[in-house]
Design a protein around this motif. Sequence first.
Motif, PDB file in Angstrom:
ATOM      1  N   VAL A 127     -19.588  44.635  -7.962  1.00 24.03           N
ATOM      2  CA  VAL A 127     -20.842  45.238  -7.497  1.00 24.03           C
ATOM      3  C   VAL A 127     -21.167  44.680  -6.118  1.00 24.03           C
ATOM      4  O   VAL A 127     -21.248  43.462  -5.916  1.00 24.03           O
ATOM      5  CB  VAL A 127     -21.992  44.937  -8.476  1.00 24.03           C
ATOM      6  CG1 VAL A 127     -23.319  45.452  -7.913  1.00 24.03           C
ATOM      7  CG2 VAL A 127     -21.707  45.572  -9.823  1.00 24.03           C
ATOM      8  N   LEU A 128     -21.356  45.564  -5.153  1.00 24.71           N
ATOM      9  CA  LEU A 128     -21.681  45.153  -3.795  1.00 24.71           C
ATOM     10  C   LEU A 128     -23.191  45.074  -3.579  1.00 24.71           C
ATOM     11  O   LEU A 128     -23.697  44.094  -3.060  1.00 24.71           O
ATOM     12  CB  LEU A 128     -21.048  46.121  -2.788  1.00 24.71           C
ATOM     13  CG  LEU A 128     -19.523  46.257  -2.878  1.00 24.71           C
ATOM     14  CD1 LEU A 128     -19.025  47.282  -1.864  1.00 24.71           C
ATOM     15  CD2 LEU A 128     -18.865  44.901  -2.646  1.00 24.71           C
ATOM     16  N   ARG A 129     -23.905  46.114  -3.999  1.00 19.03           N
ATOM     17  CA  ARG A 129     -25.364  46.101  -3.897  1.00 19.03           C
ATOM     18  C   ARG A 129     -25.911  47.313  -4.633  1.00 19.03           C
ATOM     19  O   ARG A 129     -25.174  48.220  -5.024  1.00 19.03           O
ATOM     20  CB  ARG A 129     -25.817  46.139  -2.438  1.00 19.03           C
ATOM     21  CG  ARG A 129     -25.425  47.381  -1.654  1.00 19.03           C
ATOM     22  CD  ARG A 129     -26.110  47.421  -0.316  1.00 19.03           C
ATOM     23  NE  ARG A 129     -25.760  48.603   0.458  1.00 19.03           N
ATOM     24  CZ  ARG A 129     -26.511  49.120   1.420  1.00 19.03           C
ATOM     25  NH1 ARG A 129     -27.669  48.536   1.734  1.00 19.03           N
ATOM     26  NH2 ARG A 129     -26.139  50.198   2.088  1.00 19.03           N
ATOM     27  N   TRP A 130     -27.215  47.308  -4.831  1.00 22.41           N
ATOM     28  CA  TRP A 130     -27.897  48.430  -5.458  1.00 22.41           C
ATOM     29  C   TRP A 130     -29.269  48.566  -4.798  1.00 22.41           C
ATOM     30  O   TRP A 130     -29.859  47.585  -4.345  1.00 22.41           O
ATOM     31  CB  TRP A 130     -28.036  48.217  -6.967  1.00 22.41           C
ATOM     32  CG  TRP A 130     -28.821  46.996  -7.324  1.00 22.41           C
ATOM     33  CD1 TRP A 130     -30.169  46.893  -7.556  1.00 22.41           C
ATOM     34  CD2 TRP A 130     -28.298  45.664  -7.471  1.00 22.41           C
ATOM     35  NE1 TRP A 130     -30.528  45.607  -7.839  1.00 22.41           N
ATOM     36  CE2 TRP A 130     -29.398  44.825  -7.796  1.00 22.41           C
ATOM     37  CE3 TRP A 130     -27.020  45.104  -7.357  1.00 22.41           C
ATOM     38  CZ2 TRP A 130     -29.238  43.464  -8.006  1.00 22.41           C
ATOM     39  CZ3 TRP A 130     -26.876  43.750  -7.570  1.00 22.41           C
ATOM     40  CH2 TRP A 130     -27.966  42.941  -7.894  1.00 22.41           C
ATOM     41  N   TYR A 131     -29.778  49.780  -4.770  1.00 24.79           N
ATOM     42  CA  TYR A 131     -31.064  50.005  -4.117  1.00 24.79           C
ATOM     43  C   TYR A 131     -31.599  51.399  -4.483  1.00 24.79           C
ATOM     44  O   TYR A 131     -30.846  52.282  -4.903  1.00 24.79           O
ATOM     45  CB  TYR A 131     -30.924  49.892  -2.592  1.00 24.79           C
ATOM     46  CG  TYR A 131     -29.890  50.802  -1.984  1.00 24.79           C
ATOM     47  CD1 TYR A 131     -30.218  52.080  -1.522  1.00 24.79           C
ATOM     48  CD2 TYR A 131     -28.549  50.386  -1.869  1.00 24.79           C
ATOM     49  CE1 TYR A 131     -29.248  52.908  -0.972  1.00 24.79           C
ATOM     50  CE2 TYR A 131     -27.589  51.211  -1.309  1.00 24.79           C
ATOM     51  CZ  TYR A 131     -27.943  52.464  -0.864  1.00 24.79           C
ATOM     52  OH  TYR A 131     -26.982  53.298  -0.326  1.00 24.79           O
ATOM     53  N   ALA A 132     -32.909  51.549  -4.305  1.00 24.74           N
ATOM     54  CA  ALA A 132     -33.544  52.853  -4.474  1.00 24.74           C
ATOM     55  C   ALA A 132     -33.475  53.597  -3.146  1.00 24.74           C
ATOM     56  O   ALA A 132     -33.712  53.025  -2.089  1.00 24.74           O
ATOM     57  CB  ALA A 132     -34.996  52.685  -4.922  1.00 24.74           C
ATOM     58  N   ASP A 133     -33.123  54.855  -3.209  1.00 21.03           N
ATOM     59  CA  ASP A 133     -33.013  55.679  -2.010  1.00 21.03           C
ATOM     60  C   ASP A 133     -33.881  56.920  -2.185  1.00 21.03           C
ATOM     61  O   ASP A 133     -34.170  57.342  -3.311  1.00 21.03           O
ATOM     62  CB  ASP A 133     -31.554  56.077  -1.784  1.00 21.03           C
ATOM     63  CG  ASP A 133     -31.325  56.640  -0.388  1.00 21.03           C
ATOM     64  OD1 ASP A 133     -32.176  56.405   0.490  1.00 21.03           O
ATOM     65  OD2 ASP A 133     -30.297  57.312  -0.183  1.00 21.03           O
ATOM     66  N   TRP A 134     -34.295  57.505  -1.065  1.00 21.25           N
ATOM     67  CA  TRP A 134     -35.118  58.704  -1.112  1.00 21.25           C
ATOM     68  C   TRP A 134     -35.063  59.419   0.235  1.00 21.25           C
ATOM     69  O   TRP A 134     -34.557  58.893   1.215  1.00 21.25           O
ATOM     70  CB  TRP A 134     -36.568  58.349  -1.453  1.00 21.25           C
ATOM     71  CG  TRP A 134     -37.236  57.457  -0.445  1.00 21.25           C
ATOM     72  CD1 TRP A 134     -37.908  57.829   0.690  1.00 21.25           C
ATOM     73  CD2 TRP A 134     -37.258  56.016  -0.469  1.00 21.25           C
ATOM     74  NE1 TRP A 134     -38.359  56.721   1.361  1.00 21.25           N
ATOM     75  CE2 TRP A 134     -37.980  55.596   0.673  1.00 21.25           C
ATOM     76  CE3 TRP A 134     -36.754  55.048  -1.347  1.00 21.25           C
ATOM     77  CZ2 TRP A 134     -38.199  54.248   0.952  1.00 21.25           C
ATOM     78  CZ3 TRP A 134     -36.980  53.720  -1.062  1.00 21.25           C
ATOM     79  CH2 TRP A 134     -37.697  53.326   0.068  1.00 21.25           C
TER      80      TRP A 134
END
Length: 207
Positions: A127-134
């Motif tokens: 896993v490199l990263r995770w985030y909320a996008d919009w």
Amino acid sequence: MAGTVRTLGSALLMAFAPPIGGVALLAAIGAALTWAFAPTREGGGAATVFVISAGVLAAVLWLLARARRRAQRLIAAINTANDLQLDPRHLLGYPSPVVVAFDRMHRHFAICNASTSTYRVFAFEHVLRWYADWETRTHMQLSGTGDWVQGTHIRSPTFTPVERDEQFALVLEVADPDTPQLVFPMSERNAISWCARLNAIFNGGSS
């Protein structure tokens, strides 16, 4: 190819199922109230609407339950085959047929496709990263009245540009050249909640 078509079809179906179920629930409630309080002659149409809405709602609930059962059966098979403890309670992506399940004990996760019964298992280190996008979109909103329209007693409306955040999704980036980015459309609230949950899963240690 057939598996891809089946996955896309299932994904589209499950994307529309929750909003259709919500509309059916509201329609059923409204029809039930009308049926209960309207005169007998006027309640026949409401009864028909109630029966149809209840049927649609039942079908949606059945589809959602079936999607979860299929995902849980696949996860149980993965656990048995790989000696893992993937948690079937928290499935990133549900009700989509493609979900991600996590094993905090062994620090592995699996990308599962319930439509084709295929999966890939990775260590947490992938896993490199995770985030909320919009997406931020500009809409014109009625803000009041403007000048008088010449020759009439009417004022022209005025509009103000308003920016709104839409199309929320949770993005999970992994060290996989074939599928480096997994995007899961969801509501803003769920995206924020999943960001916090993933932080607990990946950084909170085993349990």
